[in-house]
Motif scaffolding. Sequence first.
Motif, PDB file in Angstrom:
ATOM      1  N   ALA A 150       3.789  25.898  -9.821  1.00 58.56           N
ATOM      2  CA  ALA A 150       4.764  26.969  -9.605  1.00 58.56           C
ATOM      3  C   ALA A 150       5.722  26.625  -8.466  1.00 58.56           C
ATOM      4  CB  ALA A 150       4.034  28.284  -9.304  1.00 58.56           C
ATOM      5  N   MET A 151       5.213  25.933  -7.451  1.00 59.85           N
ATOM      6  CA  MET A 151       6.045  25.599  -6.291  1.00 59.85           C
ATOM      7  C   MET A 151       6.973  24.421  -6.555  1.00 59.85           C
ATOM      8  SD  MET A 151       3.700  26.103  -2.870  1.00 59.85           S
ATOM      9  CE  MET A 151       2.170  25.411  -3.468  1.00 59.85           C
ATOM     10  N   PHE A 152       6.455  23.362  -7.197  1.00 57.08           N
ATOM     11  CA  PHE A 152       7.208  22.117  -7.312  1.00 57.08           C
ATOM     12  C   PHE A 152       7.695  21.812  -8.729  1.00 57.08           C
ATOM     13  CE2 PHE A 152       4.325  21.479  -3.662  1.00 57.08           C
ATOM     14  CZ  PHE A 152       5.271  21.278  -2.671  1.00 57.08           C
ATOM     15  N   GLY A 153       7.200  22.562  -9.719  1.00 53.71           N
ATOM     16  CA  GLY A 153       7.656  22.356 -11.086  1.00 53.71           C
ATOM     17  C   GLY A 153       7.025  21.175 -11.795  1.00 53.71           C
ATOM     18  N   TYR A 154       6.048  20.534 -11.162  1.00 56.81           N
ATOM     19  CA  TYR A 154       5.404  19.393 -11.804  1.00 56.81           C
ATOM     20  C   TYR A 154       4.248  19.854 -12.673  1.00 56.81           C
ATOM     21  CZ  TYR A 154       2.669  15.215 -12.612  1.00 56.81           C
ATOM     22  OH  TYR A 154       1.965  14.209 -13.228  1.00 56.81           O
ATOM     23  N   LYS A 155       4.328  19.543 -13.965  1.00 48.47           N
ATOM     24  CA  LYS A 155       3.262  19.884 -14.899  1.00 48.47           C
ATOM     25  C   LYS A 155       2.583  18.600 -15.332  1.00 48.47           C
ATOM     26  CE  LYS A 155       2.180  22.495 -19.082  1.00 48.47           C
ATOM     27  NZ  LYS A 155       2.703  23.374 -20.148  1.00 48.47           N
ATOM     28  N   PRO A 156       1.315  18.425 -14.995  1.00 53.78           N
ATOM     29  CA  PRO A 156       0.640  17.160 -15.307  1.00 53.78           C
ATOM     30  C   PRO A 156       0.372  16.980 -16.793  1.00 53.78           C
ATOM     31  CG  PRO A 156      -0.922  18.744 -14.418  1.00 53.78           C
ATOM     32  CD  PRO A 156       0.438  19.357 -14.281  1.00 53.78           C
ATOM     33  N   GLY A 157       0.343  15.716 -17.209  1.00 51.20           N
ATOM     34  CA  GLY A 157      -0.140  15.381 -18.541  1.00 51.20           C
ATOM     35  C   GLY A 157       0.781  15.621 -19.705  1.00 51.20           C
ATOM     36  N   VAL A 158       2.071  15.871 -19.457  1.00 47.80           N
ATOM     37  CA  VAL A 158       2.964  16.134 -20.583  1.00 47.80           C
ATOM     38  C   VAL A 158       3.921  14.972 -20.856  1.00 47.80           C
ATOM     39  CG1 VAL A 158       2.843  18.634 -20.366  1.00 47.80           C
ATOM     40  CG2 VAL A 158       4.611  17.393 -19.114  1.00 47.80           C
ATOM     41  N   ASP A 159       4.169  14.155 -19.846  1.00 48.71           N
ATOM     42  CA  ASP A 159       5.035  12.991 -20.017  1.00 48.71           C
ATOM     43  C   ASP A 159       4.739  12.027 -18.877  1.00 48.71           C
ATOM     44  OD1 ASP A 159       6.398  13.993 -17.745  1.00 48.71           O
ATOM     45  OD2 ASP A 159       7.836  15.064 -18.997  1.00 48.71           O
ATOM     46  N   MET A 160       5.588  11.025 -18.705  1.00 47.88           N
ATOM     47  CA  MET A 160       5.332  10.009 -17.686  1.00 47.88           C
ATOM     48  C   MET A 160       6.011  10.305 -16.348  1.00 47.88           C
ATOM     49  SD  MET A 160       3.123   7.899 -18.742  1.00 47.88           S
ATOM     50  CE  MET A 160       3.268   6.496 -17.632  1.00 47.88           C
ATOM     51  N   THR A 161       6.433  11.554 -16.138  1.00 53.18           N
ATOM     52  CA  THR A 161       6.973  11.949 -14.839  1.00 53.18           C
ATOM     53  C   THR A 161       5.900  11.779 -13.776  1.00 53.18           C
ATOM     54  OG1 THR A 161       8.448  13.571 -15.855  1.00 53.18           O
ATOM     55  CG2 THR A 161       7.989  13.837 -13.515  1.00 53.18           C
ATOM     56  N   LEU A 162       6.272  11.205 -12.622  1.00 51.73           N
ATOM     57  CA  LEU A 162       5.292  10.963 -11.569  1.00 51.73           C
ATOM     58  C   LEU A 162       4.902  12.260 -10.872  1.00 51.73           C
ATOM     59  CD1 LEU A 162       6.759   7.718  -9.995  1.00 51.73           C
ATOM     60  CD2 LEU A 162       4.850   7.932 -11.586  1.00 51.73           C
ATOM     61  N   ALA A 198       4.842   3.823  -8.983  1.00 45.63           N
ATOM     62  CA  ALA A 198       4.998   3.378 -10.372  1.00 45.63           C
ATOM     63  C   ALA A 198       4.638   1.907 -10.519  1.00 45.63           C
ATOM     64  CB  ALA A 198       6.433   3.617 -10.833  1.00 45.63           C
ATOM     65  N   ALA A 199       4.947   1.113  -9.507  1.00 50.12           N
ATOM     66  CA  ALA A 199       4.722  -0.333  -9.591  1.00 50.12           C
ATOM     67  C   ALA A 199       3.267  -0.716  -9.355  1.00 50.12           C
ATOM     68  CB  ALA A 199       5.612  -1.052  -8.576  1.00 50.12           C
ATOM     69  N   THR A 200       2.582   0.038  -8.467  1.00 52.82           N
ATOM     70  CA  THR A 200       1.235  -0.364  -8.069  1.00 52.82           C
ATOM     71  C   THR A 200       0.130   0.480  -8.677  1.00 52.82           C
ATOM     72  OG1 THR A 200       1.243   1.065  -6.112  1.00 52.82           O
ATOM     73  CG2 THR A 200       2.140  -1.168  -5.862  1.00 52.82           C
ATOM     74  N   GLY A 201       0.454   1.704  -9.092  1.00 56.27           N
ATOM     75  CA  GLY A 201      -0.583   2.579  -9.629  1.00 56.27           C
ATOM     76  C   GLY A 201      -1.544   3.082  -8.576  1.00 56.27           C
ATOM     77  N   THR A 202      -1.129   3.071  -7.309  1.00 55.81           N
ATOM     78  CA  THR A 202      -2.003   3.570  -6.246  1.00 55.81           C
ATOM     79  C   THR A 202      -1.288   4.648  -5.442  1.00 55.81           C
ATOM     80  OG1 THR A 202      -3.219   3.037  -4.232  1.00 55.81           O
ATOM     81  CG2 THR A 202      -1.274   1.712  -4.684  1.00 55.81           C
ATOM     82  N   ASP A 203      -2.053   5.645  -5.001  1.00 53.31           N
ATOM     83  CA  ASP A 203      -1.443   6.693  -4.185  1.00 53.31           C
ATOM     84  C   ASP A 203      -1.768   6.511  -2.703  1.00 53.31           C
ATOM     85  OD1 ASP A 203      -4.077   7.386  -4.035  1.00 53.31           O
ATOM     86  OD2 ASP A 203      -3.825   9.470  -4.628  1.00 53.31           O
TER      87      ASP A 203
END
Length: 414
Positions: A373-385, A401-406
Amino acid sequence: MVTKGELLYTQATDKAVQERGETGGTVTALLKYLLESHMVDAVYAMKKGADIYDAQPTLITDPKDVIQTAGSLHCGTLLVPKQLSKTVLNADPNLKIAVVAKGCDTMALYEMAKRGQINLDNILMIGVNCGGTVRPAMARKMIREKFGVNPDTVVKEEIDKGQFIILTADGQHKGISIDELEEQGYGRRENCRRCKTKIPRQADLACGNWGIVGDKAGKATFVEVCSDKGAQALNKAVEAGVIEVSAAPQKGVEIRGKVEQAMLKLADKWRAKDFAKGGNGTERLQAIMKETSRCIRCYACIENCPICYCTECSTKKPYLVTPGEVPPNFMFHMIRFMHVSDSCINCGQCEELCPMDIENSRLMHSIQADLEAMFGYKPGVDMTLPVLALVKEPEERERLAATGTDQIFNIFKD
């Protein structure tokens, strides 16, 4: 020619597959064709084990074995992608695989792909509509107490038209309203009640029985073509004569839409009810601390979460969490919540497999819903980070995106 975006009625041309499969046998026929034509190296799907309460993931390379996975298993509650990654792709990450996936499975595949755990170019997702699943122990209890039937005599179950329906070996056919069951403490898993991915449109094809009307009822599959990859696979199967297709009638489209909207409305009701348990602010923090105080540090939640993927888990760093301490310091849970909550897909595995019955899924999902609700990021629907805590710079997103690590800052040393 089938194209992306089309809504279709489909069915297998093989009568045996029609009879054994669900609603026309489209999924079974397609999987069999994909192997026969070498479009994929293997199929990963669920099959019935000892009984209807025992769902077993299986890797199939022989087309004749695909029939083992025909039918539905609403009392099997495994998450497909995590098992696929751990048992198959770790050994051979380049296998081309067709995966039968529920909504939570498709979401997990996308989130794992963002983290470098799965290559979606090698995955063909055959999505199946899902109104929810029932824990095996709950299914047995519900059938015994509400249906008055010995659960060992049940040979088939389904969720259809708002009911949980069973068929026994001696031909008894009984159904009870899902709403009635759940208001009395039975029914679907808690995370399934909250789920709003009922038709998995992030898959290549979304298949189900919602919206099948007229003389096709029970004899065809409603397929929504969600990608060019899905359209290509379906076209080749049609050209090979293993699947028949026709345009879905407007009435069927409307009914399918109404079913989906009704289930989404019900999910909103359960979200409001479940999330209210935790309160807000300090009240929520205290509720989380109390609930997680039963933790025995078995790592089942971490081992089975599709978002947890670090090769060196921070919860095992002695300078963050004291080794051998049970229950662990709350930092153990803070680390997990910080790493997972923005991308939690509400698959429920952290709660399903917790030996202490900690409501991990509800706690995590409530935070994820707030972050969405705060940031608009919905997980699991596309490849948006996903949203990155403390970091907004484009170069950090590129690095993720390049390393796959957070792991953003290496401020601690072993």
